[in-house]
Design an enzyme around this catalytic site. Structure first.
Site, short mmCIF file in Angstrom:
data_model
loop_
_atom_site.label_atom_id
_atom_site.label_comp_id
_atom_site.label_asym_id
_atom_site.label_seq_id
_atom_site.Cartn_x
_atom_site.Cartn_y
_atom_site.Cartn_z
N HIS A 206 0.85 -1.20 0.00
CA HIS A 206 0.00 0.00 0.00
C HIS A 206 0.88 1.24 0.00
O HIS A 206 1.90 1.29 0.69
CB HIS A 206 -0.89 -0.02 1.25
CG HIS A 206 -1.96 1.02 1.26
ND1 HIS A 206 -1.71 2.36 1.51
CD2 HIS A 206 -3.30 0.92 1.04
CE1 HIS A 206 -2.84 3.04 1.45
NE2 HIS A 206 -3.83 2.20 1.16
N CYS A 244 -4.00 2.76 -4.40
CA CYS A 244 -4.92 3.55 -3.58
C CYS A 244 -4.98 4.98 -4.13
O CYS A 244 -4.01 5.74 -4.01
CB CYS A 244 -4.46 3.56 -2.12
SG CYS A 244 -5.59 4.47 -1.04
N HIS A 271 -7.87 0.41 -3.90
CA HIS A 271 -8.72 1.23 -3.05
C HIS A 271 -9.10 2.45 -3.90
O HIS A 271 -8.21 3.20 -4.32
CB HIS A 271 -7.98 1.72 -1.82
CG HIS A 271 -7.53 0.63 -0.90
ND1 HIS A 271 -6.71 0.88 0.18
CD2 HIS A 271 -7.77 -0.69 -0.89
CE1 HIS A 271 -6.47 -0.25 0.82
NE2 HIS A 271 -7.11 -1.22 0.18
N ASP A 316 -12.84 3.06 -0.42
CA ASP A 316 -12.00 3.26 0.75
C ASP A 316 -12.75 4.15 1.72
O ASP A 316 -13.98 4.12 1.78
CB ASP A 316 -10.65 3.83 0.32
CG ASP A 316 -9.53 3.49 1.28
OD1 ASP A 316 -9.82 2.90 2.33
OD2 ASP A 316 -8.38 3.81 0.99
N HIS A 317 -12.05 4.96 2.46
CA HIS A 317 -12.69 5.76 3.51
C HIS A 317 -13.93 6.47 2.99
O HIS A 317 -13.95 6.98 1.88
CB HIS A 317 -11.71 6.82 4.03
CG HIS A 317 -10.38 6.26 4.42
ND1 HIS A 317 -9.25 7.03 4.48
CD2 HIS A 317 -9.99 5.01 4.75
CE1 HIS A 317 -8.23 6.29 4.85
NE2 HIS A 317 -8.65 5.05 5.01
N TYR A 330 -14.96 4.65 8.36
CA TYR A 330 -15.38 3.30 8.03
C TYR A 330 -16.83 3.00 8.43
O TYR A 330 -17.13 1.96 9.01
CB TYR A 330 -14.43 2.27 8.65
CG TYR A 330 -13.16 2.15 7.85
CD1 TYR A 330 -13.11 1.38 6.71
CD2 TYR A 330 -12.02 2.85 8.22
CE1 TYR A 330 -11.95 1.28 5.95
CE2 TYR A 330 -10.85 2.77 7.48
CZ TYR A 330 -10.83 1.97 6.34
OH TYR A 330 -9.68 1.89 5.58
#
Length: 357
Positions: A206, A244, A271, A316-317, A330
């Protein structure tokens, strides 16, 4: 595109698998043994117990995020080989249970860094926020307090046992610059990649979040040049990336559409999320909708479609919306909206590719 959803485990997540099952298109759960101390072997019995529970809801468990790397490995301490051997054993045990991708990172001390967990947005929602000037001046202990007070749930990369050693760790990293950190990563990779390759597992690193140095700590997975350096270390098919868009894309010099074009073939896991970047270096997390942030999410998904991408993708977030109380970034609702946006883009591009109208 294989849509997944990150879940933190029974008793450790405000979101249930019953709820995730109601999100159209979700095929798998991205999981981990979040209560497991970093550096210990993940035993077969505990792996099976978690996998059996997740699969009972009809999800696959192909992706683990993350098997965290012990600081001794990053620092190059004398005891690192013990932790590397433990890591190898964990890879073997996960592979035996059917895991195909392991996400990990090589960030010193802190994984992700934000200065505000619930920053208010104009629409009434809140989101993770990074204030560059504050990080530049902040005592790391103050940041630890901010993060630890944000949730009673586990926060990967901010394990209490590690945070208690913060002074010791900062002192140790004084002798580790980018060159030394790269050297330690190379040793780690050359040890674990033969095991991963033999097991059919992709090790998907990552990017650093954010992709620049903080608190004087080195950061090395920051852009396309980093990817090239990783490939130069080993061209093993198991030496892979987690692409990501929000982490690497927080630096506006990283064109994430171009990154997808050049490296999606080597990224079995992605992501996809959006951030709004400000001229002063601050950034805030937004909805996944392209127009809400600075990342060309439309372009990224289009590029993945062009490449017939079959990798695992997760939103993702997300923002915290509709009064949801959850682990920072999350929650259920905004990530579910993100999935529907990504699937809408994907379906449109796939339909266009097929010549349908």
């Amino acid at each position: 595109m294989n849509i997944t959803f990150r879940w933190y485990g029974r008793g450790n997540d405000t979101v249930t698998l019953e709820q995730v099952k109601q999100i159209p298109g979700v095929k798998g759960i991205v999981w981990a043994l979040h209560q497991k101390p970093v550096g210990e072997v993940w035993e077969k019995e505990e792996i099976k117990d978690e996998i059996d529970y997740i699969q009972s809801f009809g999800f696959h468990t192909d992706v683990v995020e993350s098997v965290n790397v012990h600081e001794s490995i990053k620092l190059g301490n004398e005891d690192r080989m013990m932790y590397i051997e433990n890591y190898k054993e964990t890879i073997r045990n996960l592979a035996e249970a059917g895991v195909k991708v392991i996400c990990y990172n090589f960030m010193p001390i802190f994984d992700w860094t934000r200065t505000e967990m619930f920053h208010p947005l104009e629409d009434g929602s809140t989101a993770l926020f990074y204030e560059k000037a504050k990080v530049d001046k902040l005592d790391p202990r103050e940041l630890i307090r901010t993060v630890s007070e944000a949730s009673d749930l586990t926060l990967p990369g901010w394990e209490p046992e590690k945070m208690e050693r913060i002074s010791e760790l900062f002192e140790a990293y004084k002798s580790v610059d980018e060159e030394k950190l790269w050297a330690n990563l190379e040793i780690f990779l050359k040890e674990i990649l033969p095991v991963a390759e033999a097991c059919g597992v992709k090790m998907a690193i990552h990017p650093d979040d954010p992709p620049w140095s903080i608190f004087g700590l080195p950061r090395i997975i920051t852009g396309e040049a980093s990817y090239e350096k990783l490939i130069a270390i080993s061209d093993s098919p198991s030496n892979a990336f987690t692409m990501c868009t929000g982490s690497m894309g927080a630096n506006p010099e990283n064109d994430m559409v171009q990154v997808a074009k050049n490296y999606a073939y080597r990224a079995p896991f992605s992501h996809i999320r959006n951030v709004k970047i400000y001229e002063n270096g601050d950034f805030v997390e937004t909805s996944h909708y392209t127009q809400d942030g600075s990342i060309n999410i439309q372009g990224v998904v289009e590029e993945l479609s062009k490449q017939n991408y079959t990798g695992y993708v997760r939103p993702d977030h997300g923002r915290h919306i509709w009064g949801e109380v959850c682990r920072p970034g999350y929650g259920l609702y905004d990530r579910a909206l993100g999935i529907m946006y990504l699937l809408g883009l994907w379906d449109a591009y796939e339909s266009s590719k097929a010549g349908n109208k």
